[in-house]
Design an enzyme around this catalytic site. Structure first.
Site, PDB file in Angstrom:
ATOM      1  N   HIS A 244       0.961   2.796   1.315  1.00 21.33           N
ATOM      2  CA  HIS A 244       0.910   2.463   2.736  1.00 21.33           C
ATOM      3  C   HIS A 244       1.927   3.272   3.557  1.00 21.33           C
ATOM      4  O   HIS A 244       1.583   4.094   4.373  1.00 21.33           O
ATOM      5  CB  HIS A 244       1.205   0.976   2.944  1.00 21.33           C
ATOM      6  CG  HIS A 244       0.347   0.039   2.167  1.00 21.33           C
ATOM      7  ND1 HIS A 244      -1.005  -0.158   2.401  1.00 21.33           N
ATOM      8  CD2 HIS A 244       0.661  -0.794   1.141  1.00 21.33           C
ATOM      9  CE1 HIS A 244      -1.470  -1.061   1.550  1.00 21.33           C
ATOM     10  NE2 HIS A 244      -0.492  -1.470   0.773  1.00 21.33           N
TER      11      HIS A 244
HETATM   12  O1  RIB Z   1       0.630  -4.410   4.249  1.00 21.45           O
HETATM   13  C1  RIB Z   1       1.384  -3.359   3.702  1.00 21.45           C
HETATM   14  C2  RIB Z   1       2.719  -3.291   4.345  1.00 21.45           C
HETATM   15  O2  RIB Z   1       3.428  -4.512   4.123  1.00 21.45           O
HETATM   16  C3  RIB Z   1       3.615  -2.191   3.735  1.00 21.45           C
HETATM   17  O3  RIB Z   1       4.504  -1.722   4.716  1.00 21.45           O
HETATM   18  C4  RIB Z   1       4.365  -2.930   2.673  1.00 21.45           C
HETATM   19  O4  RIB Z   1       5.611  -2.308   2.367  1.00 21.45           O
HETATM   20  C5  RIB Z   1       4.592  -4.264   3.342  1.00 21.45           C
HETATM   21  O5  RIB Z   1       5.724  -4.124   4.207  1.00 21.45           O
END
Ligand code: RIB
Ligand code: CA
Length: 314
Positions: A244
């Site tokens: 992500h």
């Molecule tokens: O949904 C994914 C996000 O939420 C990413 O940034 C992960 O690190 C959590 O913070």
């Protein structure tokens, strides 16, 4: 070569945050990290600020300035994600406790002071977690909003819908009021939702390429993604961990790897059922003003080639 782009990374490490931070630290000619500001999210603040320093030391950059920020969302009680990231938030590799100091200034004040001190439109904010710190800074010092060069954040979802509830992505869900403040602020905004990050999967060949670097960073990144892929494999049947947050850093380095649309994105804050939903007008069915470049896809092979090549520098 132009001067490196000045950035503040706001983060809740988290293995994927860690990879995003490592990628940024590996590119000092392109990115000047003015500071790393930590927020409660994946795990509570005492752990996110500790993990951020662990990552800086893993990268061999103990001089990086790390600040602790807000320990709870603006209105709701904190929701964490140990079920994804483990109880330390950085489960996978076994890394030493940090020696480098935590800055004494509060992260929100650091963000305000830095935006006021740097030339207008010269600092990019890179939120990788709940938007509490950013929103608090904008509320405390509205004059800084117009001084932000760009906000490039990981959060939200549209076609991919939610990962923490059926409707919402974690970062937005944890602090929807903060997200509404940031999305409504008017600063130039680039959003990396699950729609794109779920296409950045650490398949086995890609994980093997991290390990094949045979460096402490390469091996640690392979171990981190080995650990946090369990959640997505089980839930989505993914071929590997979705990276992500590194999508934010990669966008700063090579935006051409990403495609999206400039659309209106609103945040649901009133409904308990859909709290934190990013209502993205992808098909432009409303007359609501576009406020974000909402990214839908990426060149995944190009992304992993960039990531692996740059991590090799640490
Ligand atoms: O949904 C994914 C996000 O939420 C990413 O940034 C992960 O690190 C959590 O913070
Ligand atoms: Ca994060």
């Amino acid at each position: 070569m132009s001067a490196p782009r000045k950035i503040i990374i706001d983060t809740d490490p988290g293995q994927d945050d860690a990879v995003a931070i490592l990628l940024a630290l590996a590119c000092p000619d392109e990115l000047e990290i003015l500071g790393i500001t930590c927020v409660a999210g994946n795990v509570p603040l005492p752990l996110t600020q500790k993990n951020a320093r662990i990552v800086c030391e893993l990268a061999g950059k103990p001089e990086t300035r790390v600040f602790a920020g807000c320990e709870a969302p603006l209105m709701h009680s904190l929701v964490t994600a140990e079920h994804v990231h483990g109880k330390t938030g950085l489960d996978g590799p076994s890394l030493p406790a940090p020696v480098m100091p935590l800055e004494s200034q509060h992260a929100v004040d650091f963000i305000i002071d830095t935006l006021r001190a740097e030339p207008p439109a010269s600092v990019t904010l890179c939120p990788l977690g709940p938007l509490t710190n950013i929103a608090m800074a904008f509320e405390k010092a509205p004059d800084i909003v117009g001084r932000v060069q760009e906000i490039v954040l990981m959060g939200g979802a549209y076609f991919e819908v939610g990962n923490i509830t059926p409707a919402a992505e974690f970062n937005i869900y944890v602090d929807p009021e903060a997200a509404k403040i940031v999305f409504d602020a008017g600063a130039p905004l680039v959003v990396m939702p699950l729609d794109v990050t779920h296409k950045a999967l650490v398949t086995k060949p890609r994980n093997d390429a991290f390990r094949a670097l045979k460096t402490p960073v390469g091996v640690a990144v392979a171990q981190m993604t080995d650990f946090f892929e369990r959640f997505d494999r089980e839930k989505y049947g993914s071929e590997g961990a979705p990276l992500h947050d590194p999508c934010v850093t990669a966008y700063l380095l090579r935006p051409e790897l990403f495609t999206g649309r400039h659309i209106n994105v609103e945040i649901e804050t009133a409904s308990e059922l859909t709290r934190g939903m990013t209502v993205a007008d992808w098909w432009r069915v409303t007359t609501r003003k576009p406020n974000a470049l909402f990214i839908g896809s990426l060149d995944a092979d190009g992304f992993f080639a960039l990531l692996t090549e740059r991590l090799a520098r640490l």
